[in-house]
Design a protein around this motif. Structure first.
Motif, short mmCIF file in Angstrom:
data_model
loop_
_atom_site.label_atom_id
_atom_site.label_comp_id
_atom_site.label_asym_id
_atom_site.label_seq_id
_atom_site.Cartn_x
_atom_site.Cartn_y
_atom_site.Cartn_z
N UNK A 59 0.85 -1.19 0.00
CA UNK A 59 0.00 0.00 0.00
C UNK A 59 0.89 1.24 0.00
N UNK A 60 0.83 1.99 -1.08
CA UNK A 60 1.59 3.23 -1.18
C UNK A 60 0.68 4.41 -0.95
N UNK A 61 1.15 5.60 -1.32
CA UNK A 61 0.37 6.80 -1.09
C UNK A 61 -0.95 6.78 -1.85
N UNK A 62 -0.89 6.35 -3.11
CA UNK A 62 -2.10 6.34 -3.93
C UNK A 62 -3.12 5.35 -3.38
N UNK A 63 -2.63 4.12 -3.06
CA UNK A 63 -3.55 3.07 -2.60
C UNK A 63 -4.15 3.45 -1.24
N UNK A 64 -3.35 4.09 -0.40
CA UNK A 64 -3.86 4.53 0.91
C UNK A 64 -5.03 5.50 0.69
#
Length: 569
Positions: A59-64
């Motif tokens: 989970x990166x910034x976009x997925x978060x």
DNA sequence: GCCGTTTTCGGCCCGACTGTTTTCAGTCG
């Protein structure tokens, strides 16, 4: 509150639709990869903030941000756009087993098929086999899958049916003085085809009984009659039936709508049926119905068919297994394989619920998709179990023990998944089939019998591999398999997951006749999973399972003695 | 889109099975 599984499902369907609409392959992979990790996350995703979410693997910034969007809005803008550009029928095709996104994409974009009905026609007239990548066998398997799908629509597993019935019951209580759940839900059927309610008002109406129901109740006027309302509830596909009953008739009606036809029509010595007896004026309870008929009371679960009439001659209702009579939990997973909670969490919660032992049975090494345990991991787990067993008994009180088990895959040739010296290191072994499910009956029988004959096998896990309403399971000769268990002293699991309920309750009596004990196993992949044993208990009672033949009703001392004796043979 | 560094961008993935292929692609648990 948005659940973890809702978030997972939302991201999964988004990824599928992205693939359908030619999104970047690696972007799609990032979604499925994130799904893989958040599915394993044990806490509540909805309670996490941005920073905490990005701590999760994959989970990166976009997925978060996507997860936060799902939590706050219930959906994704991106998903809504994809859905708007995809025919509903194409999305339906995801339910067909054996074809995935790539084949569906070809069907939709190259062949021009955008719904299941057209797909069925193309398979039936053989035209689909002309398409590259599709052949005769694919056509055949698509047809089979569609037929299975059609046979399952409008049905619910018992867990969903029970939950929905309770919601509807609450809703109906606003309009009727008395509302009772009847029919299949009351009988605890593993699959429910229609929801049936009996209602009555304090006084009788002149102008129709169902006039005041709100829009959530969608009536089918053609199927309804003055005393029976038929239709659906919201967008649920399952049939809903509400019967208006005069107060003085309630007992009689509740009795006949709770039992199936075969139960009602069996005659007693005087030639009377239960149906007839239940009409007798002045009866105050269901107990009295049976009393007047001339046999002891039969619980609602067992009013299916007529085996209970014979069962009750030699047993008592108090002999039936119940949640309270269970002493331990035998088939459970931890984070060592694909479980969501650690060994210690699983053990502590099991102890808190008042059980005397926890059987840990993580997946074995061949089950790589489920992080099955390599031999070194097995040794590590055994060491941790020994430590925990000391720790959990340190404060005195009732003894508690974690038993060292494994859910060993039954390999293609019927052998178990570790060399003998490793198999010997376990307290007990659940043997189950997880791969190569496409088998003919003779092949399945042979494979299972070989596993049953293995001296290390203690319990046969989910005997058919079925998933209710989604997978048929491989065909087996029940008598042959149960006989083999009897001959080899192997216990059979009643897998209590509402998705499985396998062994089927219809075979419990045969198992008991042969002296085979049954174990009500939740196959828990998280702490809360233990409560699935309620479903297992329900179907076990339905099949007439008694406490004395229930493996996990043994006390810790008896269980240890049994396993020690079994190992010594 | 995420990760893990060769810190600014290239690689990403699990293996068995099945069916449709003539050497591999798609599906699934």
């Amino acid at each position: 509150m948005v659940t973890n599984s809702y978030i997972v499902e939302t991201l999964e369907i988004t990824a599928k639709l992205m693939e359908l609409h030619d999104a970047d392959e690696f972007r799609i992979r990032a979604y499925t990869n994130a799904v893989f990790y958040i599915d394993k996350y044990t806490g509540d995703l909805a309670t996490l903030d941005f920073g905490q979410l990005t701590q999760i693997q994959g989970v990166g910034k976009m997925m978060a941000g996507k997860i936060l969007e799902i939590v706050s809005s219930g959906t994704l803008k991106e998903l809504q756009e994809l859905l708007a550009n995809t025919p509903e029928g194409v999305i339906d095709m995801f339910k067909i087993k054996g074809i995935g996104v790539k084949k569906i994409k070809v069907l939709w974009k190259e062949v021009g098929i955008d719904n299941i009905n057209d797909l069925q026609i193309a398979c039936e007239n053989g035209s689909l086999a002309n398409t590259k990548g599709f052949g005769g066998k694919t056509q055949e398997s698509i047809l089979q899958s569609i037929a299975f799908l059609n046979s399952q629509t409008g049905k619910l597993r018992m867990d969903k049916a029970q939950a929905l019935a309770e919601v509807i019951q609450e809703d109906l209580k606003k309009y009727f003085a008395r509302v009772e759940i009847s029919g299949e839900v009351r009988r605890k059927n593993e699959i429910v085809e229609s929801l049936l309610f009996l209602v009555s008002n304090a006084d009788t109406h002149a102008g129709g009984f169902f006039g005041g129901l709100p829009e959530s109740f969608v009536e089918d006027p053609k199927a309804s009659s003055p005393f029976t309302w038929r239709g659906r509830y919201l967008d649920n596909k399952i049939g809903l039936e509400i019967k208006w009953v005069a107060t003085y008739q309630f007992l009689h009606k509740q009795f006949i709508y709770s039992a199936d036809a075969n139960h009602l029509k069996r005659k007693n010595e005087k030639g009377q049926t239960l149906l007839k007896v239940s009409k007798t004026d002045g009866l105050a309870s269901e107990e009295e119905v049976y009393e007047k008929y001339g046999i002891p009371y039969i619980i609602p679960e067992m009013r299916e068919g007529d085996f209970a009439f014979d069962w009750i001659q030699t047993r008592k209702n108090e002999d039936l297994v119940s949640w309270e009579s269970l002493k331990g939990i035998m088939h459970n997973h931890s984070t060592y394989s694909d479980g969501r909670h650690s060994l210690e969490q699983m053990a502590t919660y099991c102890q808190e619920l008042g059980f005397e032992y926890l059987g840990i049975a993580d997946h074995s090494q061949s089950a790589q998709y489920a992080s099955g345990l390599l031999i070194t991991k097995v040794q590590q787990q055994h060491a941790e179990i020994e430590q925990l067993n000391k720790k959990l008994n340190a404060s005195g009180g009732k003894p508690f023990k974690i038993l060292k088990g494994i859910e060993s895959d039954i390999l293609g040739d019927g052998s178990l998944d570790y060399p003998d010296e490793v198999l010997a290191s376990f307290d007990y072994i659940v043997a189950s089939i997880h791969s190569n499910l496409n088998m003919t009956e003779p092949r399945a029988n042979e494979r299972l019998v070989r596993a049953i004959e293995n001296p290390y096998t203690t319990i046969l896990g989910h005997p058919t591999g079925r998933l209710l309403l989604s997978r048929q399971g491989y065909p087996i000769d029940y008598k042959l398999i149960i006989d083999a268990c009897a001959a080899n002293g192997v216990i059979i699991e009643i897998n209590a997951s509402p998705y499985r309920l396998d062994l089927d309750w219809r075979w419990i009596q045969y198992a008991l006749e042969k002296g085979v004990m049954l174990s009500i196993n939740p196959d828990a992949h998280e702490m809360e999973g233990y409560h699935d044993m309620h479903y297992g208990v329900a179907v076990a009672r339905k099949g007439g399972l008694t406490t004395d033949m229930t493996f996990n009703a043994l006390s810790l001392a008896d269980m240890e003695a049994y396993l020690a004796k079994r190992k010594g043979r």
